[in-house]
Design an enzyme around this catalytic site. Structure first.
Site, mmCIF file in Angstrom:
data_model
loop_
_atom_site.group_PDB
_atom_site.id
_atom_site.type_symbol
_atom_site.label_atom_id
_atom_site.label_comp_id
_atom_site.label_asym_id
_atom_site.label_seq_id
_atom_site.Cartn_x
_atom_site.Cartn_y
_atom_site.Cartn_z
ATOM 1 N N THR B 186 0.827 -1.203 0.000
ATOM 2 C CA THR B 186 0.000 0.000 0.000
ATOM 3 C C THR B 186 0.859 1.251 0.000
ATOM 4 O OG1 THR B 186 -1.791 -1.048 1.178
ATOM 5 C CG2 THR B 186 -1.649 1.331 1.331
ATOM 6 N N GLU B 266 11.690 -3.843 -0.505
ATOM 7 C CA GLU B 266 12.276 -4.914 0.298
ATOM 8 C C GLU B 266 13.120 -5.847 -0.552
ATOM 9 O OE1 GLU B 266 9.344 -7.143 2.392
ATOM 10 O OE2 GLU B 266 8.363 -5.307 3.040
#
Lengths: 390, 390
Positions: B186, B266
């Site tokens: 998000t 990530e």
């Protein structure tokens, strides 16, 4: 089992040094007739490999006498020289087998953007031509010769008809490593049958079968430049099977091969069947199943054994299919973890220990359905993602 | 730097226990006026979270007095109870700040399918309201409070105009972990300005800015249920800037935030800018850049420092853009490894050691261009794939 299972076919697979491993990499499949009808489907990628362009031309008259296949090089993005090499290979096969080069299909798999080593390929073709046989061993050698990162070879056979109507046989072999496959997971499939069918009949059966099998197996969403599925009929049985029965058996054979491609995807720990049902149309069901099958987040969740239905719902929400968000239901391995677009049964009831996973998506908008096969995304790459909510 | 950079705004971020880490998770941004004009863009996902549905309603009149944000829970797929919780939170903010609940936007991020713990959220709101301040520290606390797996907070500021025309300031903060982000990466963004602009002017500027920034950052192809970008204008400068100049600065600020989201993805080791140029239309260029940015095979190749242009070309071939396969050129970090659809300069000249990678795709079909930012796919997951051809 395999391409020599039906009467009228020989095959061979030999090592020619195209692969650095020294394993089989040049393969021939020959149709001995009396019929030479054939059909094929190819990648829809606009950047198509030289052998795809060649084989499309070969199939224009609906006849194939032999198929030359190689691993160890895709012969894609290789320009005029690459096409010339494919042409030269087909001519060489034609000379050796005393057939027309225009009836020799070619399929290649391996790295894109490198010329094939013709000094290795041509002797390999000669060796393969000399080794052609109708035995199970020949079929096994051929199936091994098209492997790239496949861990096992894939062969299949089916029988159509009974003792009253007479029986025909379908055989086949496939390669494709699915997810993470090098050089775009090229899928090569050769199917053979001793049925007496015209190329038009074969084409109709093959298009129907592939639409329900290979077109619904999506390991990593990447479309190859080399995908090739060929169907050759020798007519050696002298029997023309019922079209519906033949198509059903061919579809079943293709579905088995497709499932085995997905089962053998590199690094995959789960095979995931994504079934969308109660859809307004089959196209809607297919759009939803395909969207979910391409979600790295859904695939990493399955690897992490996390029944993360929110990621499924979120992917459904990106489609144009008919549904109301608060009428969606999702089951993972039979547990309805999402009901009416919200929390359903206890997610801790879901076990994702087994290799096979089913995700059922109820669109509540009709009666159509479609299933797509895919796999999970595995390894440390997904560690953070898969560990987050479990 | 950040949302308190422009005059007329206060902010706060506090820990309320929604995140198990004990870090900040409830955030308020308040517009003190004199103007309260606002605009927003939201996820196009049909499965939209409760706060998205709520904030769309709030924005119907073009006014926002305050924004409540939380990490630690997406409040998506939470049904009537979830929407009720968003409504109740906005009412609570309105009571504390003496504004109308209909002017309080809400944005949430975290796991889908779980109700927010209202017993923790409401005290958190009270604490945040008490902590509201116009300081840099308050801005920093707010930016930290919307982080999920982000490794760093992201804030930005820009100055529009000069001493002659008068200056206005744009500030902003963003969260989003890009690739492999839990709960669908998000993206929440709040932008503030002290410019005197109407909600219509803000809307036009924001849509233009997001189309050239966030819409062209694609880390893993997965669309969130919660994406929210808000722009609030206090008018505290008393200055109405030139629309083009304001839009340019806003676009620049959004592009910086988008780049920092991709930089912080990530596990990513490379940020990849995929520029398609000489396209017939900008839509063509965008389609090609987006297709390539979504290819797991291209992304794994970059991770493996393998300038595998064949995978780029193969992805280009899946698009509907205008081009001829044998007129395509591809450069990786400035080396034209693919020319005229085939082998170009020596691929060993390409270095992929640096964090930033550029892939330039020349369609040779016009003059339009578009760039999309993405990242590589990393870790053992890609080991086999990335090691194959290098």
């Amino acid at each position: 089992m395999g391409v020599t299972a039906p009467a009228g076919f020989t095959a061979a697979g030999v090592p020619a040094g195209l692969k650095s491993t020294g394993k089989n990499d040049v393969v021939l499949v020959r149709n001995l007739g009396p019929d030479f009808a054939a059909a094929g489907v190819f990648t829809s990628n606009r950047v198509a490999a030289a052998p795809v362009k060649w084989s499309r031309q070969v199939l224009a008259d609906g006849r194939i006498d032999a198929v030359l296949l190689n691993s160890g090089g895709a012969n894609a993005c290789t320009g005029a020289e690459g096409f010339g090499n494919t042409h030269r290979s087909a001519e060489y096969v034609a000379d050796l087998l005393k057939v027309s080069a225009g009836d020799v299909a070619v399929a290649s798999t391996g790295l894109i953007g490198q010329q094939l080593p013709m000094d290795k390929l041509l002797p390999g073709i000669a060796a393969a031509a000399a080794a052609l046989a109708g035995t199970q061993d020949a079929s096994d050698q051929a199936a091994a010769g098209i492997m790239t990162t496949d861990s096992v070879s894939k062969q299949v056979s089916r029988v159509v008809g009974d003792s009253t109507t007479g029986q025909v046989i379908i055989g086949g072999m496939a390669k494709g490593a699915g997810m993470l496959a090098p050089a775009l997971a090229t899928m090569l499939v050769v199917l053979t049958t001793d049925a007496a069918l015209t190329s038009e009949q074969l084409d109709a059966a093959l298009r129907s079968a592939t639409a329900m099998s290979f077109d619904r197996a999506d390991s990593d969403g990447c479309m190859s430049t080399n995908d090739t599925v060929l169907l050759l009929a020798s007519g050696a049985s002298g029997i023309t099977p019922d079209a519906a029965e033949f198509t059903a058996a061919l579809t079943d054979a293709c579905q088995e091969l497709a499932a085995r491609l997905i089962d053998d995807a590199e690094g995959a720990e789960h095979t995931i069947a994504i079934r969308t049902f109660n859809a307004a149309t089959e196209a809607d069901a297919l759009e939803v199943s395909k969207a979910v099958s391409r979600s790295n987040l859904v695939k990493t969740a399955v690897f992490g054994k996390d029944p993360n239905w929110g990621r499924v719902l979120s992917e459904v929400g990106t489609t144009q299919a008919a549904f109301e968000p608060d009428e969606l239901n999702v089951a993972i391995n039979g547990v309805w973890v999402c009901k009416n677009g919200g929390v359903g049964e206890d997610r801790s009831l879901v076990s994702l220990e087994d290799r096979n996973v089913t995700i059922d998506i109820d669109l509540n908008a009709g009666t159509a359905q479609a299933t797509v096969l895919t796999n999970d995304l595995t390894h440390d790459y997904v560690h953070e993602n898969s560990a987050y909510s479990s």
